[in-house]
Design a protein around this motif. Structure first.
Motif, PDB file in Angstrom:
ATOM      1  N   SER A   6       0.834  -1.202   0.000  1.00 34.33           N
ATOM      2  CA  SER A   6       0.000   0.000   0.000  1.00 34.33           C
ATOM      3  C   SER A   6       0.867   1.249   0.000  1.00 34.33           C
ATOM      4  O   SER A   6       1.841   1.331   0.748  1.00 34.33           O
ATOM      5  CB  SER A   6      -0.911   0.024   1.232  1.00 34.33           C
ATOM      6  OG  SER A   6      -1.644   1.240   1.281  1.00 34.33           O
TER       7      SER A   6
ATOM      8  N   ASN B 258      -4.279   2.478   0.638  1.00 32.56           N
ATOM      9  CA  ASN B 258      -5.101   1.636  -0.228  1.00 32.56           C
ATOM     10  C   ASN B 258      -4.436   0.272  -0.389  1.00 32.56           C
ATOM     11  O   ASN B 258      -3.661   0.052  -1.325  1.00 32.56           O
ATOM     12  CB  ASN B 258      -5.290   2.280  -1.597  1.00 32.56           C
ATOM     13  CG  ASN B 258      -6.264   1.489  -2.465  1.00 32.56           C
ATOM     14  OD1 ASN B 258      -7.154   0.812  -1.960  1.00 32.56           O
ATOM     15  ND2 ASN B 258      -6.068   1.551  -3.779  1.00 32.56           N
TER      16      ASN B 258
ATOM     17  N   LEU C  72     -10.549   4.656   3.792  1.00 32.53           N
ATOM     18  CA  LEU C  72      -9.167   4.715   3.322  1.00 32.53           C
ATOM     19  C   LEU C  72      -8.483   6.004   3.745  1.00 32.53           C
ATOM     20  O   LEU C  72      -7.287   6.193   3.476  1.00 32.53           O
ATOM     21  CB  LEU C  72      -9.118   4.574   1.795  1.00 32.53           C
ATOM     22  CG  LEU C  72      -9.620   3.239   1.242  1.00 32.53           C
ATOM     23  CD1 LEU C  72      -9.574   3.247  -0.273  1.00 32.53           C
ATOM     24  CD2 LEU C  72      -8.812   2.077   1.806  1.00 32.53           C
TER      25      LEU C  72
ATOM     26  N   GLN D  64      -3.484  -3.383  -1.442  1.00 34.71           N
ATOM     27  CA  GLN D  64      -3.706  -4.199  -2.627  1.00 34.71           C
ATOM     28  C   GLN D  64      -3.026  -5.545  -2.446  1.00 34.71           C
ATOM     29  O   GLN D  64      -2.078  -5.679  -1.670  1.00 34.71           O
ATOM     30  CB  GLN D  64      -3.132  -3.519  -3.872  1.00 34.71           C
ATOM     31  CG  GLN D  64      -3.780  -2.202  -4.232  1.00 34.71           C
ATOM     32  CD  GLN D  64      -3.142  -1.600  -5.475  1.00 34.71           C
ATOM     33  OE1 GLN D  64      -1.929  -1.645  -5.645  1.00 34.71           O
ATOM     34  NE2 GLN D  64      -3.963  -1.050  -6.357  1.00 34.71           N
TER      35      GLN D  64
ATOM     36  N   ASP E  69      -5.378  -4.747   5.535  1.00 38.54           N
ATOM     37  CA  ASP E  69      -6.670  -5.367   5.205  1.00 38.54           C
ATOM     38  C   ASP E  69      -6.963  -6.591   6.074  1.00 38.54           C
ATOM     39  O   ASP E  69      -7.817  -7.402   5.731  1.00 38.54           O
ATOM     40  CB  ASP E  69      -6.728  -5.760   3.719  1.00 38.54           C
ATOM     41  CG  ASP E  69      -8.126  -6.155   3.271  1.00 38.54           C
ATOM     42  OD1 ASP E  69      -9.035  -5.310   3.335  1.00 38.54           O
ATOM     43  OD2 ASP E  69      -8.306  -7.326   2.887  1.00 38.54           O
TER      44      ASP E  69
ATOM     45  N   HIS F 212      -3.895   8.868   3.622  1.00 42.66           N
ATOM     46  CA  HIS F 212      -4.687   8.020   2.734  1.00 42.66           C
ATOM     47  C   HIS F 212      -3.880   6.771   2.411  1.00 42.66           C
ATOM     48  O   HIS F 212      -2.686   6.858   2.131  1.00 42.66           O
ATOM     49  CB  HIS F 212      -5.028   8.767   1.443  1.00 42.66           C
ATOM     50  CG  HIS F 212      -5.791   7.928   0.447  1.00 42.66           C
ATOM     51  ND1 HIS F 212      -5.165   7.094  -0.467  1.00 42.66           N
ATOM     52  CD2 HIS F 212      -7.123   7.791   0.233  1.00 42.66           C
ATOM     53  CE1 HIS F 212      -6.075   6.487  -1.206  1.00 42.66           C
ATOM     54  NE2 HIS F 212      -7.274   6.883  -0.813  1.00 42.66           N
TER      55      HIS F 212
ATOM     56  N   TRP G 251      -2.842  -7.097  -9.545  1.00 48.44           N
ATOM     57  CA  TRP G 251      -2.973  -6.465  -8.232  1.00 48.44           C
ATOM     58  C   TRP G 251      -4.333  -5.779  -8.155  1.00 48.44           C
ATOM     59  O   TRP G 251      -4.685  -4.969  -9.013  1.00 48.44           O
ATOM     60  CB  TRP G 251      -1.852  -5.470  -8.003  1.00 48.44           C
ATOM     61  CG  TRP G 251      -0.537  -6.145  -7.760  1.00 48.44           C
ATOM     62  CD1 TRP G 251       0.367  -6.563  -8.689  1.00 48.44           C
ATOM     63  CD2 TRP G 251       0.001  -6.506  -6.488  1.00 48.44           C
ATOM     64  NE1 TRP G 251       1.442  -7.156  -8.083  1.00 48.44           N
ATOM     65  CE2 TRP G 251       1.257  -7.143  -6.725  1.00 48.44           C
ATOM     66  CE3 TRP G 251      -0.428  -6.364  -5.171  1.00 48.44           C
ATOM     67  CZ2 TRP G 251       2.066  -7.627  -5.702  1.00 48.44           C
ATOM     68  CZ3 TRP G 251       0.376  -6.840  -4.146  1.00 48.44           C
ATOM     69  CH2 TRP G 251       1.594  -7.463  -4.410  1.00 48.44           C
ATOM     70  N   VAL G 252      -5.096  -6.107  -7.112  1.00 50.16           N
ATOM     71  CA  VAL G 252      -6.454  -5.582  -6.967  1.00 50.16           C
ATOM     72  C   VAL G 252      -6.599  -4.874  -5.621  1.00 50.16           C
ATOM     73  O   VAL G 252      -5.916  -5.199  -4.644  1.00 50.16           O
ATOM     74  CB  VAL G 252      -7.500  -6.711  -7.077  1.00 50.16           C
ATOM     75  CG1 VAL G 252      -7.446  -7.339  -8.456  1.00 50.16           C
ATOM     76  CG2 VAL G 252      -7.286  -7.760  -5.986  1.00 50.16           C
ATOM     77  N   ASP G 253      -7.509  -3.895  -5.572  1.00 52.10           N
ATOM     78  CA  ASP G 253      -7.804  -3.183  -4.336  1.00 52.10           C
ATOM     79  C   ASP G 253      -8.605  -4.079  -3.395  1.00 52.10           C
ATOM     80  O   ASP G 253      -9.622  -4.660  -3.801  1.00 52.10           O
ATOM     81  CB  ASP G 253      -8.597  -1.909  -4.635  1.00 52.10           C
ATOM     82  CG  ASP G 253      -7.811  -0.924  -5.498  1.00 52.10           C
ATOM     83  OD1 ASP G 253      -6.573  -1.002  -5.503  1.00 52.10           O
ATOM     84  OD2 ASP G 253      -8.448  -0.080  -6.162  1.00 52.10           O
TER      85      ASP G 253
ATOM     86  N   GLN H  29      -9.949  -3.201  -0.215  1.00 51.35           N
ATOM     87  CA  GLN H  29     -11.012  -2.610   0.600  1.00 51.35           C
ATOM     88  C   GLN H  29     -12.373  -2.781  -0.038  1.00 51.35           C
ATOM     89  O   GLN H  29     -13.368  -3.097   0.630  1.00 51.35           O
ATOM     90  CB  GLN H  29     -10.703  -1.118   0.833  1.00 51.35           C
ATOM     91  CG  GLN H  29     -11.698  -0.413   1.743  1.00 51.35           C
ATOM     92  CD  GLN H  29     -12.709   0.407   0.944  1.00 51.35           C
ATOM     93  OE1 GLN H  29     -12.767   0.313  -0.272  1.00 51.35           O
ATOM     94  NE2 GLN H  29     -13.511   1.202   1.653  1.00 51.35           N
ATOM     95  N   GLU H  30     -12.458  -2.592  -1.371  1.00 50.93           N
ATOM     96  CA  GLU H  30     -13.753  -2.680  -2.037  1.00 50.93           C
ATOM     97  C   GLU H  30     -14.268  -4.110  -2.131  1.00 50.93           C
ATOM     98  O   GLU H  30     -15.468  -4.342  -2.335  1.00 50.93           O
ATOM     99  CB  GLU H  30     -13.658  -2.065  -3.429  1.00 50.93           C
ATOM    100  CG  GLU H  30     -12.704  -2.754  -4.371  1.00 50.93           C
ATOM    101  CD  GLU H  30     -12.529  -1.992  -5.674  1.00 50.93           C
ATOM    102  OE1 GLU H  30     -12.363  -2.649  -6.719  1.00 50.93           O
ATOM    103  OE2 GLU H  30     -12.549  -0.746  -5.639  1.00 50.93           O
TER     104      GLU H  30
END
Length: 276
Positions: free
Chosen positions: A104, A143, A177, A145, A214, A141, A153-155, A157-158
């Protein structure tokens, strides 16, 4: 003859007093502003890493410092940090069984108050170095991944990897975030000349989130209807953990830290008074 010698001594005393007064005035502290560039390294502490300086990544920042006297300064700092951890090849059995990983970026803006243990005044040969400490608050901030089964590579949190946003876990909400932290740190200042300083700094940030990586609470299981297959895989790559089995420790919030060197330059304030 005696009067001439007396008058000569009086004049000499006036000259000495004038020179001493000018010298003292020249060494008086005048508030000033610096701008600096920080380069260093950063890491995090949390569920996927408990060791300082483990898996460090590059960090950089821009600093503006207002020196109000020899002891105190105000500082605004903008930082770009990177953190990561990877358990897939861990030698720890529990970590390897969990098999999680993440990376991140962190974008931080902070305001701080510094205290110099020794008087510090660039240009004055008596006060050219000092250790210092600081504290303040920051907003940042992040994020997290991770790499999916296809190598992309994907996020995270969503996706809601712990069941956030599903009907099975109505009490779990997706984390924000954008978070805030307490900034704590210190270092060592060296005045190279009246307008240039080298500063060594180590800082830590006590956050109020457990989701830098995460990971925080429990596994959602692998059969939730409103959870995507990708979310299930990213939650439990080995598919070996049961519903509500412990995934992380929500009682311990995450930290991130950095260490670096700052090259700091004094700005021309164009204020009245003598310079150094």
């Amino acid at each position: 003859m005696i009067m001439k010698r007396f008058n000569h001594r009086i004049k000499l005393l006036f000259i000495v007093a004038f020179v001493f007064s000018f010298s003292t005035k020249a060494q008086q502290f005048r508030p000033n502003t610096e701008i600096g560039i920080l380069l260093g390294t950063s890491y995090y502490l949390g569920d996927l890493n408990t060791t300082h300086f483990n898996q460090p990544l590059a960090a950089a920042g821009l600093i503006i410092r207002k020196n109000i006297d020899k002891r105190f300064a105000y500082k605004a700092e903008v930082l770009y940090l990177n953190i990561k951890s990877d358990e897939r090849n861990s030698e720890d059995t529990i970590a390897k069984n969990r098999g999680l990983h993440f990376k991140s970026p962190i974008y931080e803006l902070s305001g701080q108050v510094e205290f110099n243990f020794l008087p510090f005044q660039p240009g004055n040969p008596l006060y050219t170095w000092t250790p210092y400490v600081y504290t303040g608050v920051s907003i940042f901030h992040f994020n997290p991944q991770a790499e999916n089964a296809n190598g992309a590579w994907v996020d995270l949190q969503e996706l809601g990897t712990e069941g956030q946003g599903t009907t099975a876990f109505p009490d779990k909400e997706k984390y924000s975030l954008i978070q805030y932290a307490i900034a704590i740190g210190g270092g060592f200042k060296i005045a190279v000349n009246p307008s240039f300083n080298i500063i060594l700094e180590y800082g830590v940030r006590k956050t109020f989130t457990d989701y830098l990586d995460d990971v925080s609470t429990t596994y959602p299981g692998n059969s939730l209807r409103d959870m995507t297959n990708e979310a299930i895989y990213m939650s439990d790559p080995s598919a070996s953990h049961e519903l509500r089995e412990q995934r992380g420790d929500p009682d311990k919030k995450d930290w991130y830290s950095f260490a670096g060197i700052t090259l700091s330059f004094k700005l021309n304030n164009n204020t009245k008074g003598c310079d150094y």
